[in-house]
Design a protein around this motif. Structure first.
Motif, PDB file in Angstrom:
ATOM      1  N   LEU A  30      10.296  10.439   3.651  1.00 56.74           N
ATOM      2  CA  LEU A  30      10.835   9.083   3.677  1.00 56.74           C
ATOM      3  C   LEU A  30      12.353   9.098   3.604  1.00 56.74           C
ATOM      4  CD1 LEU A  30      10.320   6.038   3.649  1.00 56.74           C
ATOM      5  CD2 LEU A  30       9.796   6.209   1.208  1.00 56.74           C
ATOM      6  N   VAL A  31      12.921  10.090   2.905  1.00 56.88           N
ATOM      7  CA  VAL A  31      14.360  10.312   2.898  1.00 56.88           C
ATOM      8  C   VAL A  31      14.612  11.748   3.319  1.00 56.88           C
ATOM      9  CG1 VAL A  31      14.740   8.581   1.107  1.00 56.88           C
ATOM     10  CG2 VAL A  31      14.495  10.992   0.458  1.00 56.88           C
ATOM     11  N   ASP A  32      15.848  12.041   3.682  1.00 59.11           N
ATOM     12  CA  ASP A  32      16.182  13.349   4.226  1.00 59.11           C
ATOM     13  C   ASP A  32      16.965  14.225   3.265  1.00 59.11           C
ATOM     14  OD1 ASP A  32      15.271  12.849   7.103  1.00 59.11           O
ATOM     15  OD2 ASP A  32      16.644  11.181   6.757  1.00 59.11           O
ATOM     16  N   GLU A  33      17.580  13.604   2.258  1.00 54.52           N
ATOM     17  CA  GLU A  33      18.429  14.343   1.336  1.00 54.52           C
ATOM     18  C   GLU A  33      18.492  13.577   0.019  1.00 54.52           C
ATOM     19  OE1 GLU A  33      22.902  16.406   1.506  1.00 54.52           O
ATOM     20  OE2 GLU A  33      22.146  15.222   3.182  1.00 54.52           O
ATOM     21  N   VAL A  34      18.464  14.298  -1.097  1.00 55.68           N
ATOM     22  CA  VAL A  34      18.576  13.688  -2.422  1.00 55.68           C
ATOM     23  C   VAL A  34      19.740  14.339  -3.154  1.00 55.68           C
ATOM     24  CG1 VAL A  34      17.454  13.332  -4.650  1.00 55.68           C
ATOM     25  CG2 VAL A  34      16.119  13.153  -2.538  1.00 55.68           C
ATOM     26  N   VAL A  35      20.619  13.517  -3.699  1.00 58.69           N
ATOM     27  CA  VAL A  35      21.820  14.008  -4.384  1.00 58.69           C
ATOM     28  C   VAL A  35      22.041  13.170  -5.646  1.00 58.69           C
ATOM     29  CG1 VAL A  35      22.873  14.781  -2.218  1.00 58.69           C
ATOM     30  CG2 VAL A  35      23.369  12.494  -3.093  1.00 58.69           C
ATOM     31  N   PRO A  36      22.890  13.616  -6.562  1.00 63.75           N
ATOM     32  CA  PRO A  36      23.218  12.778  -7.720  1.00 63.75           C
ATOM     33  C   PRO A  36      23.744  11.417  -7.282  1.00 63.75           C
ATOM     34  CG  PRO A  36      23.991  15.013  -8.079  1.00 63.75           C
ATOM     35  CD  PRO A  36      23.518  14.956  -6.648  1.00 63.75           C
ATOM     36  N   ALA A  37      23.495  10.410  -8.111  1.00 63.51           N
ATOM     37  CA  ALA A  37      23.825   9.041  -7.729  1.00 63.51           C
ATOM     38  C   ALA A  37      25.288   8.856  -7.361  1.00 63.51           C
ATOM     39  CB  ALA A  37      23.442   8.093  -8.861  1.00 63.51           C
ATOM     40  N   ASN A  38      26.178   9.539  -8.085  1.00 67.40           N
ATOM     41  CA  ASN A  38      27.599   9.354  -7.806  1.00 67.40           C
ATOM     42  C   ASN A  38      28.081  10.101  -6.571  1.00 67.40           C
ATOM     43  OD1 ASN A  38      27.462  11.953  -8.802  1.00 67.40           O
ATOM     44  ND2 ASN A  38      29.064  11.689 -10.338  1.00 67.40           N
ATOM     45  N   GLU A  39      27.159  10.809  -5.903  1.00 65.62           N
ATOM     46  CA  GLU A  39      27.529  11.550  -4.694  1.00 65.62           C
ATOM     47  C   GLU A  39      26.898  10.974  -3.429  1.00 65.62           C
ATOM     48  OE1 GLU A  39      26.649  15.697  -5.160  1.00 65.62           O
ATOM     49  OE2 GLU A  39      27.592  15.823  -7.141  1.00 65.62           O
ATOM     50  N   VAL A  40      26.104   9.913  -3.575  1.00 62.09           N
ATOM     51  CA  VAL A  40      25.345   9.399  -2.432  1.00 62.09           C
ATOM     52  C   VAL A  40      26.252   8.946  -1.298  1.00 62.09           C
ATOM     53  CG1 VAL A  40      23.827   7.547  -1.661  1.00 62.09           C
ATOM     54  CG2 VAL A  40      23.307   8.757  -3.753  1.00 62.09           C
ATOM     55  N   TYR A  41      27.181   8.069  -1.599  1.00 60.55           N
ATOM     56  CA  TYR A  41      28.017   7.522  -0.532  1.00 60.55           C
ATOM     57  C   TYR A  41      28.875   8.602   0.115  1.00 60.55           C
ATOM     58  CZ  TYR A  41      31.439   4.758   1.995  1.00 60.55           C
ATOM     59  OH  TYR A  41      32.247   4.251   2.982  1.00 60.55           O
ATOM     60  N   ASP A  42      29.490   9.458  -0.691  1.00 59.81           N
ATOM     61  CA  ASP A  42      30.335  10.516  -0.137  1.00 59.81           C
ATOM     62  C   ASP A  42      29.522  11.464   0.739  1.00 59.81           C
ATOM     63  OD1 ASP A  42      32.584   9.509  -1.339  1.00 59.81           O
ATOM     64  OD2 ASP A  42      32.538  10.882  -3.045  1.00 59.81           O
ATOM     65  N   THR A  43      28.287  11.758   0.321  1.00 60.40           N
ATOM     66  CA  THR A  43      27.429  12.639   1.120  1.00 60.40           C
ATOM     67  C   THR A  43      27.087  11.995   2.452  1.00 60.40           C
ATOM     68  OG1 THR A  43      26.467  13.621  -0.874  1.00 60.40           O
ATOM     69  CG2 THR A  43      25.227  13.874   1.173  1.00 60.40           C
ATOM     70  N   ALA A  44      26.728  10.713   2.417  1.00 64.20           N
ATOM     71  CA  ALA A  44      26.408   9.995   3.655  1.00 64.20           C
ATOM     72  C   ALA A  44      27.622   9.909   4.559  1.00 64.20           C
ATOM     73  CB  ALA A  44      25.890   8.600   3.327  1.00 64.20           C
ATOM     74  N   LEU A  45      28.775   9.619   3.979  1.00 63.58           N
ATOM     75  CA  LEU A  45      29.998   9.504   4.769  1.00 63.58           C
ATOM     76  C   LEU A  45      30.375  10.846   5.379  1.00 63.58           C
ATOM     77  CD1 LEU A  45      32.218   7.510   5.594  1.00 63.58           C
ATOM     78  CD2 LEU A  45      33.476   8.169   3.532  1.00 63.58           C
ATOM     79  N   ARG A  46      30.219  11.914   4.625  1.00 62.31           N
ATOM     80  CA  ARG A  46      30.541  13.246   5.138  1.00 62.31           C
ATOM     81  C   ARG A  46      29.644  13.609   6.318  1.00 62.31           C
ATOM     82  NH1 ARG A  46      30.919  15.322   0.587  1.00 62.31           N
ATOM     83  NH2 ARG A  46      28.767  16.032   0.300  1.00 62.31           N
ATOM     84  N   TYR A  47      28.363  13.297   6.206  1.00 69.76           N
ATOM     85  CA  TYR A  47      27.432  13.582   7.308  1.00 69.76           C
ATOM     86  C   TYR A  47      27.777  12.732   8.531  1.00 69.76           C
ATOM     87  CZ  TYR A  47      22.995  14.279   9.759  1.00 69.76           C
ATOM     88  OH  TYR A  47      22.041  14.579  10.697  1.00 69.76           O
ATOM     89  N   ALA A  48      28.100  11.451   8.297  1.00 72.56           N
ATOM     90  CA  ALA A  48      28.469  10.569   9.407  1.00 72.56           C
ATOM     91  C   ALA A  48      29.734  11.062  10.106  1.00 72.56           C
ATOM     92  CB  ALA A  48      28.662   9.143   8.896  1.00 72.56           C
ATOM     93  N   ARG A  49      30.699  11.535   9.328  1.00 75.10           N
ATOM     94  CA  ARG A  49      31.935  12.068   9.928  1.00 75.10           C
ATOM     95  C   ARG A  49      31.636  13.287  10.793  1.00 75.10           C
ATOM     96  NH1 ARG A  49      35.277  11.901   4.285  1.00 75.10           N
ATOM     97  NH2 ARG A  49      36.197   9.806   4.452  1.00 75.10           N
ATOM     98  N   LYS A  50      30.737  14.145  10.307  1.00 73.84           N
ATOM     99  CA  LYS A  50      30.374  15.330  11.091  1.00 73.84           C
ATOM    100  C   LYS A  50      29.754  14.926  12.421  1.00 73.84           C
ATOM    101  CE  LYS A  50      27.587  19.550  10.900  1.00 73.84           C
ATOM    102  NZ  LYS A  50      26.665  20.387  10.062  1.00 73.84           N
ATOM    103  N   LEU A  51      28.837  13.956  12.385  1.00 76.31           N
ATOM    104  CA  LEU A  51      28.216  13.500  13.623  1.00 76.31           C
ATOM    105  C   LEU A  51      29.229  12.821  14.539  1.00 76.31           C
ATOM    106  CD1 LEU A  51      24.815  12.099  12.309  1.00 76.31           C
ATOM    107  CD2 LEU A  51      25.260  14.319  13.369  1.00 76.31           C
ATOM    108  N   ALA A  52      30.192  12.122  13.937  1.00 75.01           N
ATOM    109  CA  ALA A  52      31.201  11.417  14.729  1.00 75.01           C
ATOM    110  C   ALA A  52      32.075  12.376  15.528  1.00 75.01           C
ATOM    111  CB  ALA A  52      32.073  10.555  13.817  1.00 75.01           C
ATOM    112  N   GLU A  53      32.106  13.637  15.129  1.00 77.41           N
ATOM    113  CA  GLU A  53      32.881  14.632  15.867  1.00 77.41           C
ATOM    114  C   GLU A  53      32.127  15.164  17.082  1.00 77.41           C
ATOM    115  OE1 GLU A  53      33.644  17.633  12.988  1.00 77.41           O
ATOM    116  OE2 GLU A  53      35.165  16.464  11.907  1.00 77.41           O
ATOM    117  N   GLY A  54      30.858  14.814  17.200  1.00 81.49           N
ATOM    118  CA  GLY A  54      30.035  15.333  18.282  1.00 81.49           C
ATOM    119  C   GLY A  54      30.236  14.591  19.590  1.00 81.49           C
ATOM    120  N   PRO A  55      29.551  15.022  20.628  1.00 80.45           N
ATOM    121  CA  PRO A  55      29.649  14.380  21.947  1.00 80.45           C
ATOM    122  C   PRO A  55      28.896  13.058  21.945  1.00 80.45           C
ATOM    123  CG  PRO A  55      28.052  16.164  22.033  1.00 80.45           C
ATOM    124  CD  PRO A  55      28.657  16.202  20.653  1.00 80.45           C
TER     125      PRO A  55
END
Length: 262
Positions: free
Chosen positions: A174-199
């Motif tokens: 149902l979810v793809d990754e679980v992290v501490p609560a204070n890291e959720v947004y930064d983790t999502a943003l980091r993944y989104a930035r990585k994808l944003a670098e793609g074609p």
């Protein structure tokens, strides 16, 4: 006060639900979300989107008080509009990452299901509790949940209305990754930035192939894949990627990040 905020970080835009205390969906928030999503879909500079409800919770579902005041005809129209809005989120031509804190229940989970990737806090609670009110999910819960975790598991969550914690949600898929609560947004943003670098054209084609192919037979899905492959092959990013592979090996291409064609 606005109930939806857009925060821009280069090519990544965060859609922030901002309707305290529970980010419950009412007509005003639904309309604001629809307008924001259409704006993003038309903005060629946007290359990834993060859905976020804040540090405390994602969203606890629909405004039950507002629903209770509606008759069948009115609720049908209201539900149709919310379903259409969440479908527009799912059909955004860029990767969408949901950052789930606290509760993601009912319509909140249905919105998260419209994302391509879900990051959850360790203490998050997810569920479709509509059956406990004598109703069913109406904005994608019965359909996207089934496609994501399978019919039997989906029926269990839908028929009992029970909540699952982040650990079980991860096991269910149902979810793809679980992290501490204070890291959720930064983790999502980091993944989104990585994808944003793609074609961008290839990422859009992957979404279309997976999402639409899953709703058709294998032959139709393969035909769609073939058509999308041919189209992407002619893009500048494909030329960059192939040339980089031949000259420098895999994984070293730097795509130009040009705006999508509108």
């Amino acid at each position: 006060m606005p109930r939806i905020r857009l925060d821009t970080d280069g090519p990544v835009v965060t859609v922030r639900l901002d309707h305290p205390p529970m980010n419950a969906f009412d007509t005003a928030q639904r309309r604001e979300l629809a307008a924001a999503v259409r704006e993003l879909a038309d903005d060629g500079e946007v290359r990834a989107v993060v859905l976020y409800g804040g540090e405390r919770l994602f969203a606890a579902g629909a405004d039950v008080g507002a629903l209770a005041a509606m008759g069948p005809e009115e609720v049908r129209g209201w539900n149709r509009a919310l379903q259409r809005t969440f479908d527009e989120v799912a059909r955004l031509p860029v990767p969408v990452v949901a950052a789930l804190t606290g509760y993601a229940l009912g319509g909140g989970l249905e919105l998260a299901l419209a994302a391509d990737y879900r990051v959850a806090a360790e203490d998050a609670q997810l569920g479709q509790p509509e059956v406990l009110l004598g109703i069913i999910p109406g904005s994608g819960g019965t359909q996207r949940l089934t496609r994501l975790i399978g019919p039997s598991r989906a029926k269990n969550l839908l028929m009992t209305g029970r909540r699952v914690d982040a650990a079980e949600a991860l096991c269910l898929g149902l979810v793809d990754e679980v992290v501490p609560a204070n890291e959720v947004y930064d983790t999502a943003l980091r993944y989104a930035r990585k994808l944003a670098e793609g074609p961008s054209a290839a990422l859009e084609a992957i979404k279309e192939a997976v999402d639409h192919g899953a709703d058709s037979g294998l032959s139709a899905g393969l035909a769609l894949e073939r058509s999308l492959f041919t189209g992407v092959f002619g893009t500048a990013d494909a030329g960059t990627g192939i040339r980089s592979f031949l000259e420098h090996g895999p994984g070293k291409a730097r795509f130009d990040g040009r705006a999508r064609d509108n």
